[in-house]
Design an enzyme around this catalytic site. Sequence first.
Site, PDB file in Angstrom:
ATOM      1  N   SER A 147      45.034  37.785  31.169  1.00 34.81           N
ATOM      2  CA  SER A 147      45.439  39.088  31.692  1.00 34.81           C
ATOM      3  C   SER A 147      46.924  39.273  31.406  1.00 34.81           C
ATOM      4  CB  SER A 147      45.201  39.125  33.208  1.00 34.81           C
ATOM      5  OG  SER A 147      45.767  40.271  33.814  1.00 34.81           O
ATOM      6  N   TYR A 163      45.409  35.984  41.967  1.00 32.01           N
ATOM      7  CA  TYR A 163      44.895  36.344  40.645  1.00 32.01           C
ATOM      8  C   TYR A 163      45.868  35.902  39.553  1.00 32.01           C
ATOM      9  CZ  TYR A 163      42.951  39.264  36.899  1.00 32.01           C
ATOM     10  OH  TYR A 163      42.402  39.713  35.717  1.00 32.01           O
ATOM     11  N   LYS A 186      45.212  33.234  36.369  1.00 27.50           N
ATOM     12  CA  LYS A 186      45.312  33.660  34.977  1.00 27.50           C
ATOM     13  C   LYS A 186      46.428  32.931  34.237  1.00 27.50           C
ATOM     14  CE  LYS A 186      41.779  36.376  34.890  1.00 27.50           C
ATOM     15  NZ  LYS A 186      40.598  36.019  34.083  1.00 27.50           N
TER      16      LYS A 186
END
Length: 235
Positions: A143, A156, A160
């Site tokens: 991402s 998150y 990532k």
Amino acid sequence: MPRSSPDPTRLVVLTGATRGLGRAMLGKFAALGHTVAGCGRSAEGVAALEATFGAPHRLAVVDVGDRASVDSWALDVLDRLGPPDLLINNAALINRNAPLWEVPADEFDRVVDVNLKGVANVLRAFLPAMVAHRRGVIVNFSSYWGRSSSAEVAPYCATKFAVEGLTQALAQELPGGMAAVPFNPGVIDTDMLRSTFGGSASNYSSPDDWAEAAVPFLLTLGPGQNGRPVTAPGQ
């Protein structure tokens, strides 16, 4: 530059296939004549895919955070279809917007279980067969938040960033002729983006529009991109 694939068709293993980018990729891979072994957590979502995509595609209900579930799925795919040419770890979750200290422990754990441990589970299940054949490309979805950070999505971001490091390390372990690529899909109008951006997510491309360029690009990846972070075209 990515190489052009000489193979007329590919076997693609795809996690998180029931919605968002996964569903869009499944549709595009199938339209291009490739075979997809896809999975998702939702039984209803998998049933809907099965109603649209029949043989030779294989769809299964799998929670990538559950190692036993992944192992069982992989054994079935490998037995029936053989090792994948392209293995895409796409399945992911995002935490609800909140400062890190307000994210409940079980929510943090679930993001890690799917986004990071789920990737490792899938790799452990499929890589031995791929390595034995000394071929195949692994694409682990990262991402922009795996290369930079933002407030209120720390869990998150953490997963990532970890996917980037895991993939680059894996790339150094693979035999010649294979590749592991950390892939940033960009910013796309998905349910996940709407959970963080709200209505402004509609300013970005739809998953189907994104897949029109992204899927052919993924099919070009090969040993020349081993370990190199790449970003979807147009992003």
